[in-house]
Each structure stands twice: as C-alpha cells, then as structure tokens.
Design a protein around this motif. Structure first.
Motif, PDB file in Angstrom:
ATOM      1  N   ALA A  57       0.700  -1.346  -0.100  1.00 14.84           N
ATOM      2  CA  ALA A  57      -0.614  -0.058  -0.107  1.00 14.84           C
ATOM      3  C   ALA A  57       0.882   1.574   0.195  1.00 14.84           C
ATOM      4  O   ALA A  57       0.751   2.402  -1.223  1.00 14.84           O
ATOM      5  CB  ALA A  57      -0.925  -0.146   1.646  1.00 14.84           C
ATOM      6  N   LEU A  58       2.106   1.137   0.809  1.00 20.21           N
ATOM      7  CA  LEU A  58       2.474   2.716   0.563  1.00 20.21           C
ATOM      8  C   LEU A  58       3.755   2.689  -0.732  1.00 20.21           C
ATOM      9  O   LEU A  58       3.404   4.017  -0.425  1.00 20.21           O
ATOM     10  CB  LEU A  58       3.820   2.388   1.802  1.00 20.21           C
ATOM     11  CG  LEU A  58       2.872   2.905   3.303  1.00 20.21           C
ATOM     12  CD1 LEU A  58       3.372   2.091   4.347  1.00 20.21           C
ATOM     13  CD2 LEU A  58       2.144   3.927   4.248  1.00 20.21           C
ATOM     14  N   ALA A  59       3.754   1.637  -0.777  1.00 22.05           N
ATOM     15  CA  ALA A  59       4.306   1.437  -2.079  1.00 22.05           C
ATOM     16  C   ALA A  59       4.197   2.070  -3.158  1.00 22.05           C
ATOM     17  O   ALA A  59       4.767   2.593  -4.869  1.00 22.05           O
ATOM     18  CB  ALA A  59       5.304   0.606  -2.394  1.00 22.05           C
ATOM     19  N   ALA A  60       3.358   1.454  -3.263  1.00 25.55           N
ATOM     20  CA  ALA A  60       1.360   1.896  -4.768  1.00 25.55           C
ATOM     21  C   ALA A  60       0.849   3.444  -3.970  1.00 25.55           C
ATOM     22  O   ALA A  60       0.919   4.087  -5.124  1.00 25.55           O
ATOM     23  CB  ALA A  60       0.524   0.564  -4.452  1.00 25.55           C
ATOM     24  N   ASP A  61       0.866   3.893  -2.603  1.00 26.52           N
ATOM     25  CA  ASP A  61       0.457   5.121  -2.932  1.00 26.52           C
ATOM     26  C   ASP A  61       1.710   5.932  -3.149  1.00 26.52           C
ATOM     27  O   ASP A  61       1.072   7.552  -3.295  1.00 26.52           O
ATOM     28  CB  ASP A  61       0.803   5.880  -1.257  1.00 26.52           C
ATOM     29  CG  ASP A  61      -0.123   6.520  -1.118  1.00 26.52           C
ATOM     30  OD1 ASP A  61      -0.894   6.816  -1.601  1.00 26.52           O
ATOM     31  OD2 ASP A  61       0.442   7.223  -0.052  1.00 26.52           O
ATOM     32  N   GLY A  62       2.812   5.676  -3.721  1.00 25.71           N
ATOM     33  CA  GLY A  62       3.573   7.006  -4.324  1.00 25.71           C
ATOM     34  C   GLY A  62       4.470   7.977  -3.567  1.00 25.71           C
ATOM     35  O   GLY A  62       5.323   8.642  -4.040  1.00 25.71           O
ATOM     36  N   VAL A  63       4.934   6.924  -2.086  1.00 29.40           N
ATOM     37  CA  VAL A  63       5.292   7.872  -0.872  1.00 29.40           C
ATOM     38  C   VAL A  63       6.982   7.747  -1.046  1.00 29.40           C
ATOM     39  O   VAL A  63       7.849   8.676  -0.232  1.00 29.40           O
ATOM     40  CB  VAL A  63       4.538   7.163   0.345  1.00 29.40           C
ATOM     41  CG1 VAL A  63       3.473   8.913   0.697  1.00 29.40           C
ATOM     42  CG2 VAL A  63       4.745   6.778   0.749  1.00 29.40           C
ATOM     43  N   ARG A  64       6.968   6.757  -1.605  1.00 24.86           N
ATOM     44  CA  ARG A  64       8.715   6.324  -1.782  1.00 24.86           C
ATOM     45  C   ARG A  64       9.327   5.796  -0.654  1.00 24.86           C
ATOM     46  O   ARG A  64       9.895   6.460  -0.259  1.00 24.86           O
ATOM     47  CB  ARG A  64       9.188   6.938  -2.583  1.00 24.86           C
ATOM     48  CG  ARG A  64       8.871   7.126  -4.171  1.00 24.86           C
ATOM     49  CD  ARG A  64       9.325   8.322  -4.968  1.00 24.86           C
ATOM     50  NE  ARG A  64      10.804   8.689  -5.619  1.00 24.86           N
ATOM     51  CZ  ARG A  64      10.846   7.333  -6.128  1.00 24.86           C
ATOM     52  NH1 ARG A  64      10.872   6.874  -7.021  1.00 24.86           N
ATOM     53  NH2 ARG A  64      12.277   7.120  -6.324  1.00 24.86           N
ATOM     54  N   PRO A  65       9.057   4.953   0.100  1.00 26.18           N
ATOM     55  CA  PRO A  65       9.617   4.947   1.513  1.00 26.18           C
ATOM     56  C   PRO A  65      10.954   4.246   1.637  1.00 26.18           C
ATOM     57  O   PRO A  65      10.902   3.353   0.649  1.00 26.18           O
ATOM     58  CB  PRO A  65       7.985   4.077   2.174  1.00 26.18           C
ATOM     59  CG  PRO A  65       7.824   3.105   1.492  1.00 26.18           C
ATOM     60  CD  PRO A  65       7.195   4.224   0.409  1.00 26.18           C
ATOM     61  N   THR A  66      11.763   4.834   2.322  1.00 27.52           N
ATOM     62  CA  THR A  66      12.607   3.535   2.800  1.00 27.52           C
ATOM     63  C   THR A  66      12.516   2.808   3.428  1.00 27.52           C
ATOM     64  O   THR A  66      11.671   2.585   4.358  1.00 27.52           O
ATOM     65  CB  THR A  66      13.629   4.309   3.663  1.00 27.52           C
ATOM     66  OG1 THR A  66      13.530   4.662   4.884  1.00 27.52           O
ATOM     67  CG2 THR A  66      14.426   6.126   2.214  1.00 27.52           C
ATOM     68  N   GLN A  67      12.867   1.615   3.278  1.00 27.50           N
ATOM     69  CA  GLN A  67      12.666   0.339   4.490  1.00 27.50           C
ATOM     70  C   GLN A  67      13.084   0.755   6.026  1.00 27.50           C
ATOM     71  O   GLN A  67      12.054   0.657   6.431  1.00 27.50           O
ATOM     72  CB  GLN A  67      14.130  -0.742   3.720  1.00 27.50           C
ATOM     73  CG  GLN A  67      13.241  -1.650   2.687  1.00 27.50           C
ATOM     74  CD  GLN A  67      14.457  -2.660   2.399  1.00 27.50           C
ATOM     75  OE1 GLN A  67      14.476  -3.135   1.563  1.00 27.50           O
ATOM     76  NE2 GLN A  67      15.239  -3.333   3.068  1.00 27.50           N
ATOM     77  N   ARG A  68      13.824   1.325   6.102  1.00 22.91           N
ATOM     78  CA  ARG A  68      13.886   2.503   7.787  1.00 22.91           C
ATOM     79  C   ARG A  68      12.364   2.841   7.510  1.00 22.91           C
ATOM     80  O   ARG A  68      11.836   2.623   9.030  1.00 22.91           O
ATOM     81  CB  ARG A  68      15.420   2.981   7.584  1.00 22.91           C
ATOM     82  CG  ARG A  68      15.238   3.480   9.346  1.00 22.91           C
ATOM     83  CD  ARG A  68      17.087   4.248   9.654  1.00 22.91           C
ATOM     84  NE  ARG A  68      17.501   3.535   9.600  1.00 22.91           N
ATOM     85  CZ  ARG A  68      18.775   3.728   9.413  1.00 22.91           C
ATOM     86  NH1 ARG A  68      19.548   4.910   9.321  1.00 22.91           N
ATOM     87  NH2 ARG A  68      19.660   3.019   8.444  1.00 22.91           N
TER      88      ARG A  68
END
Length: 155
Positions: A57-68
C-alpha cells in the motif's frame, strides 16, 4: 464455592463481563487480533497478509518509503521489513530504487502489477473494515478513525 461464585455467570459472557472487558489495553489488543485475522483471511486470495499489504500500500501510494521508514512506521523490526520487501520484490510487485536524495538508501516503488494487485486487495480490505464496523453506527466510523489516529500517532 462462595455465594458470589455461585451466582456469577459462566462461559463466554462472563469473560466479556470480567475485569478485562473494561480494560482499554486489552480491548485494543483484542480488536487488533480480530481485525488482523479477518484481514489476513481476506487478503490471502491475493497472496498477501496484513503486513505485506501494508508495505505494498505504501509503495503503491507513491510516498517512496525507505525500508527504515517502513520499519519505524509499521513498528516492525528492520529484518521483518527486509523479508516483506524481498517477498514482494520476488513477485515483481515492488522494486527498490536508489533514493535521489540519499544514494546510499533505497526507496520502494510499486510496479504496475503491484499497483493493480493493491487495488484489488484494497477492495478486500475495505470489505473487512465494513464487516468489522457492522456493529458500530455509521456516523461513528469517522470518530473511531480519529480516535485511533490520536493513539497511533501521538506526536
């Protein structure tokens, strides 16, 4: 057996009426357990569980999170996040990309297949949410969400 014990209800109702039935920490934990079980059952048809769904969900939302960032946000050990990311990447649902702001870090981005799967899984998750909230009056749904956000994000 004391007189109080003789008149005390037994079974499931008695547990609900016990001291834990008034304990907020227990109630939150029980609600969480029920929600996770229902979500995992519904998400299984998509090959996901609540945790992998959250990463997707977070990857698909476009927020581009790091693993940390994911580890901190999801309150998981970094090694758990690595395993989740590896599993989603093996399925070609997400990919690691170099963070332009910090070339030592990777951000997570959903692939087209990942975005498509997320859209389908999100519908299943919403169905679970509506099922769990069936006993809560609809006008209270947003208030419950507000209260949970206050607890989840105290800062």
């Amino acid at each position: 057996m004391s007189p109080a014990e003789k008149t005390r209800p037994t079974g499931r109702g008695s547990l609900r009426d016990s001291v834990l039935g008034e304990d907020l920490i227990f109630l939150l934990a029980r609600a969480n357990a029920l929600a996770l079980a229902a979500a995992n059952t519904a998400l299984a048809q998509h090959g996901l569980k609540a945790r992998s769904y959250s990463v997707l969900a977070l990857a698909a939302d476009g927020v581009r999170p790091t693993q940390r960032e994911l580890a901190e946000f999801l309150r998981l050990d970094p090694s758990q996040v690595v395993a989740l990311v590896d599993g989603l990447e093996e399925r070609q649902l997400i990919e690691r990309q170099t963070d332009p702001a910090d070339r030592r870090a990777n951000v997570l981005v959903a692939t087209e297949a990942g975005r498509d799967l997320f859209a389908q899984a999100q519908e299943s998750a919403r169905d679970v949410e509506l099922g769990l909230l069936a006993t809560v009056p609809p006008k209270e749904h947003e208030r419950l969400a507000e209260l949970l956000r206050l607890l989840a994000f105290p800062d």
